[in-house]
Structure formats: structure tokens, C-alpha cells
Design a protein around this motif. Structure first.
Motif, PDB file in Angstrom:
ATOM      1  N   ARG A 172       5.135   8.682  87.372  1.00  0.00           N
ATOM      2  CA  ARG A 172       3.995   9.543  87.064  1.00  0.00           C
ATOM      3  C   ARG A 172       3.900  10.782  87.968  1.00  0.00           C
ATOM      4  O   ARG A 172       3.616  11.879  87.474  1.00  0.00           O
ATOM      5  N   PRO A 173       4.117  10.674  89.276  1.00  0.00           N
ATOM      6  CA  PRO A 173       4.028  11.877  90.113  1.00  0.00           C
ATOM      7  C   PRO A 173       5.322  12.695  90.158  1.00  0.00           C
ATOM      8  O   PRO A 173       5.345  13.768  90.774  1.00  0.00           O
ATOM      9  N   PHE A 174       6.379  12.220  89.521  1.00  0.00           N
ATOM     10  CA  PHE A 174       7.664  12.915  89.561  1.00  0.00           C
ATOM     11  C   PHE A 174       7.715  13.999  88.476  1.00  0.00           C
ATOM     12  O   PHE A 174       6.985  13.954  87.484  1.00  0.00           O
ATOM     13  N   ALA A 175       8.592  14.973  88.681  1.00  0.00           N
ATOM     14  CA  ALA A 175       8.813  16.035  87.700  1.00  0.00           C
ATOM     15  C   ALA A 175       9.951  15.636  86.764  1.00  0.00           C
ATOM     16  O   ALA A 175      11.034  15.256  87.220  1.00  0.00           O
ATOM     17  N   GLY A 234      12.048  13.542  92.356  1.00  0.00           N
ATOM     18  CA  GLY A 234      10.941  13.023  93.150  1.00  0.00           C
ATOM     19  C   GLY A 234      11.433  12.419  94.441  1.00  0.00           C
ATOM     20  O   GLY A 234      12.568  11.921  94.514  1.00  0.00           O
ATOM     21  N   ASP A 245       8.168  19.200  84.687  1.00  0.00           N
ATOM     22  CA  ASP A 245       6.715  19.124  84.803  1.00  0.00           C
ATOM     23  C   ASP A 245       6.330  17.690  85.140  1.00  0.00           C
ATOM     24  O   ASP A 245       7.101  16.765  84.945  1.00  0.00           O
ATOM     25  N   VAL A 246       5.108  17.558  85.642  1.00  0.00           N
ATOM     26  CA  VAL A 246       4.582  16.237  85.991  1.00  0.00           C
ATOM     27  C   VAL A 246       3.725  15.731  84.834  1.00  0.00           C
ATOM     28  O   VAL A 246       2.912  16.481  84.277  1.00  0.00           O
ATOM     29  N   TYR A 247       3.905  14.460  84.487  1.00  0.00           N
ATOM     30  CA  TYR A 247       3.171  13.869  83.371  1.00  0.00           C
ATOM     31  C   TYR A 247       2.398  12.641  83.857  1.00  0.00           C
ATOM     32  O   TYR A 247       2.867  11.508  83.752  1.00  0.00           O
TER      33      TYR A 247
END
Length: 208
Positions: free
Chosen positions: A83-86, A155, A128-130
């Protein structure tokens, strides 16, 4: 041909069908079927892959895209660590110097220059981050051929790349497990019991 030889032959047919089916499951790079779910492996992480074509096909697909035209792919994170990764998504077409096959891997992609990669790219979703853990990819394929999806995750100062080759416009692939193997097994068992029923009278006649 003796009863034992026929029996061995039928068993071999069933086993061979299972081997073919297994090859169908793991023939497309980072994509695989796990418990009826299509899963994309990116480094140590896993992403649920769902593809469909709203204009032509009601059935979801995991690997090859049946027809040209509008295609929608949903990528849902299985691991919350993503979740916090691009995440970056790219679709490239097979063209020299990068000829795509079912055995294409990320190492093959490393040999392609940035310029060639841009020229081969037909769809690009920038990094982008999702946080909602879902990525929606929409693209309209205009031609048949071989393509590859490239998913890059960055990440914790690391980068992981997954490449999954796929064909477009070849129709729905045969599901060997549901479409072929049951019929092979049915014929094999029918032949087995038929031969067995014929063998019993012969044995009784010999004993008499």
C-alpha cells in the motif's frame, strides 16, 4: 495388445493430460493460478489479477486476452505491505529488438534501452501510491499479437519487476482441467471397465 498394456496406455493418457494442463497454468511469466485465483508475483509480493473485456467477453481471463478492443484489468494487492509503495504499470508490444515470447523474463527487459522501451510502450501508468490497494488498467488493443505487461514496485529503497507475456486476439484459451481432462478420464475409465468385463468371462471359461 494385452489387457495390462491397454491399462498402462490409458493411465499414461490421463497423466499426460495433467502435465499439459500444468504447463498451461505456469506458462506466462509472473502470472499463475492459485486456488482458482490469478496471481501476479512481484518480488516477494503478490497481486490479484482480474481481466475482462466488457464489450465482447463476459468471462474473466488470467493470461491471454481473447479479442482486440477495450480491455480492463484490475490489480488488487494481496499483501498490505504494498500500500505505501509506488507501483508502475506498462504494456509493451513485441517488436525488434524486444521479441516477446511466453518465456520472456525481466532479465530480457533489462537488455532494452530506455529509448526502445518507450517506442515499444502502448500503455503507461506512471509510478504512484495506491493506499486503497487497487489499480485499474484500461486499454483498447487495436491489433493482434504478442505483448507483455510490466509491473514495477518501488519501496524501502528496493525495486521489484514482474513481466507477464500475453497474446491478444487468439480467442479464449482451452482450460484443460475443465474442458478436456474430464472427457479423457471418462473414456479411460469406460474402456477400463469394458475390458475388465470382457476379461472375466474369459477367465471363467479357462477355469472350467
Amino acid at each position: 495388445m494385452s489387457f495390462k498394456m491397454i491399462k498402462k496406455f490409458l493411465v499414461s493418457v490421463v497423466i499426460a493430460s495433467g502435465i499439459i494442463f500444468s504447463g498451461q497454468l505456469y506458462a506466462h511469466g509472473g502470472l499463475s493460478l492459485e486456488d482458482d485465483l490469478c496471481v501476479l508475483t512481484v518480488g516477494p509480493y503478490r497481486i490479484h489479477f482480474t481481466g475482462y473485456q466488457p464489450m465482447s467477453q463476459e468471462q474473466e481471463f488470467c493470461e491471454d486476452i481473447p479479442e482486440i478492443g477495450k480491455t480492463v484489468v484490475a490489480l488488487d494487492y494481496i499483501n498490505d505491505e504494498l500500500r505505501p509503495f509506488a507501483t508502475e504499470v506498462r504494456i509493451v508490444r513485441s517488436t525488434p529488438p524486444f521479441n516477446i515470447s511466453t518465456s520472456t523474463t525481466p532479465k530480457d527487459l533489462e537488455k532494452v534501452s530506455d529509448e526502445d522501451l518507450e517506442n515499444m510502450t502502448i500503455y503507461h501508468l506512471p509510478p504512484d501510491v495506491y493506499p486503497n490497494a487497487t489499480i485499474l488498467v484500461e486499454h483498447s488493443f487495436q491489433e493482434k499479437g504478442m505483448f507483455a505487461g510490466v509491473v514495477t514496485v518501488k519501496g524501502n529503497d528496493q525495486e521489484w519487476v514482474s513481466v507477464f507475456p500475453f497474446a491478444v486476439g487468439e480467442g479464449m484459451p482451452i482450460n484443460w482441467f475443465t474442458d478436456v481432462l474430464p472427457y479423457v478420464a471418462l473414456v479411460a475409465f469406460a474402456a477400463f471397465f469394458f475390458l475388465r468385463s470382457r476379461k472375466k468371462p474369459n477367465e471363467e471359461g479357462t477355469a472350467a
